[in-house]
Design a protein around this motif. Structure first.
Motif, short mmCIF file in Angstrom:
data_model
loop_
_atom_site.label_atom_id
_atom_site.label_comp_id
_atom_site.label_asym_id
_atom_site.label_seq_id
_atom_site.Cartn_x
_atom_site.Cartn_y
_atom_site.Cartn_z
N VAL A 173 -4.56 6.47 -6.70
CA VAL A 173 -3.53 7.25 -7.38
C VAL A 173 -2.14 6.85 -6.88
O VAL A 173 -1.21 6.68 -7.66
CB VAL A 173 -3.77 8.76 -7.18
CG1 VAL A 173 -2.57 9.57 -7.63
CG2 VAL A 173 -5.02 9.19 -7.94
N VAL A 174 -2.02 6.66 -5.57
CA VAL A 174 -0.70 6.36 -5.00
C VAL A 174 -0.25 4.95 -5.35
O VAL A 174 0.89 4.74 -5.77
CB VAL A 174 -0.73 6.56 -3.46
CG1 VAL A 174 0.55 6.04 -2.82
CG2 VAL A 174 -0.93 8.03 -3.12
N PHE A 175 -1.12 3.95 -5.17
CA PHE A 175 -0.71 2.56 -5.35
C PHE A 175 -1.09 1.97 -6.70
O PHE A 175 -0.48 1.00 -7.13
CB PHE A 175 -1.31 1.69 -4.24
CG PHE A 175 -0.77 2.02 -2.88
CD1 PHE A 175 0.53 1.71 -2.55
CD2 PHE A 175 -1.57 2.64 -1.95
CE1 PHE A 175 1.03 2.01 -1.29
CE2 PHE A 175 -1.09 2.95 -0.69
CZ PHE A 175 0.21 2.64 -0.36
N GLY A 176 -2.08 2.48 -7.35
CA GLY A 176 -2.53 1.91 -8.62
C GLY A 176 -3.54 0.80 -8.39
O GLY A 176 -3.58 0.17 -7.33
N ALA A 177 -4.36 0.57 -9.38
CA ALA A 177 -5.45 -0.40 -9.25
C ALA A 177 -4.94 -1.84 -9.18
O ALA A 177 -5.55 -2.69 -8.55
CB ALA A 177 -6.42 -0.26 -10.42
N GLY A 178 -3.80 -2.11 -9.78
CA GLY A 178 -3.26 -3.48 -9.79
C GLY A 178 -2.75 -3.94 -8.44
O GLY A 178 -2.74 -5.13 -8.14
N ARG A 179 -2.32 -3.02 -7.60
CA ARG A 179 -1.75 -3.39 -6.31
C ARG A 179 -2.79 -3.44 -5.19
O ARG A 179 -2.49 -3.91 -4.10
CB ARG A 179 -0.67 -2.38 -5.91
CG ARG A 179 0.48 -2.30 -6.86
CD ARG A 179 1.79 -2.88 -6.44
NE ARG A 179 1.98 -3.18 -5.05
CZ ARG A 179 2.97 -2.72 -4.31
NH1 ARG A 179 3.83 -1.89 -4.83
NH2 ARG A 179 3.09 -3.08 -3.07
N LEU A 180 -4.00 -2.95 -5.43
CA LEU A 180 -5.01 -2.92 -4.37
C LEU A 180 -5.34 -4.30 -3.80
O LEU A 180 -5.46 -4.42 -2.58
CB LEU A 180 -6.28 -2.24 -4.86
CG LEU A 180 -6.22 -0.71 -4.91
CD1 LEU A 180 -7.56 -0.15 -5.36
CD2 LEU A 180 -5.84 -0.12 -3.58
#
Length: 63
Positions: free
Chosen positions: A18-25
């Protein structure tokens, strides 16, 4: 180890998503891996530590 079970780890993963988003993981994982690798090298006493920034092609430079 710290009393974290599977439900706690799932909650932490959801919060990170939720905080970073799936694209930044993947970027976060790569940065974390490099940090751990550099920490291990430093704790082993090796003097060479990787601190290189990613270079992107600069269209203004002509070479």
């Amino acid at each position: 180890m710290f009393g974290f079970g599977m439900p706690e780890l799932i909650v932490i993963l959801i919060i990170v998503l939720v905080v970073f988003g799936a694209g930044r993981l993947p970027e976060i994982g790569a940065a974390l891996g490099k940090s751990i690798r550099n920490f291990k090298k430093a704790s082993d006493g090796k003097e060479e530590i990787e601190i290189k920034a990613e270079k992107k092609d600069d269209p203004r430079k002509e070479g």
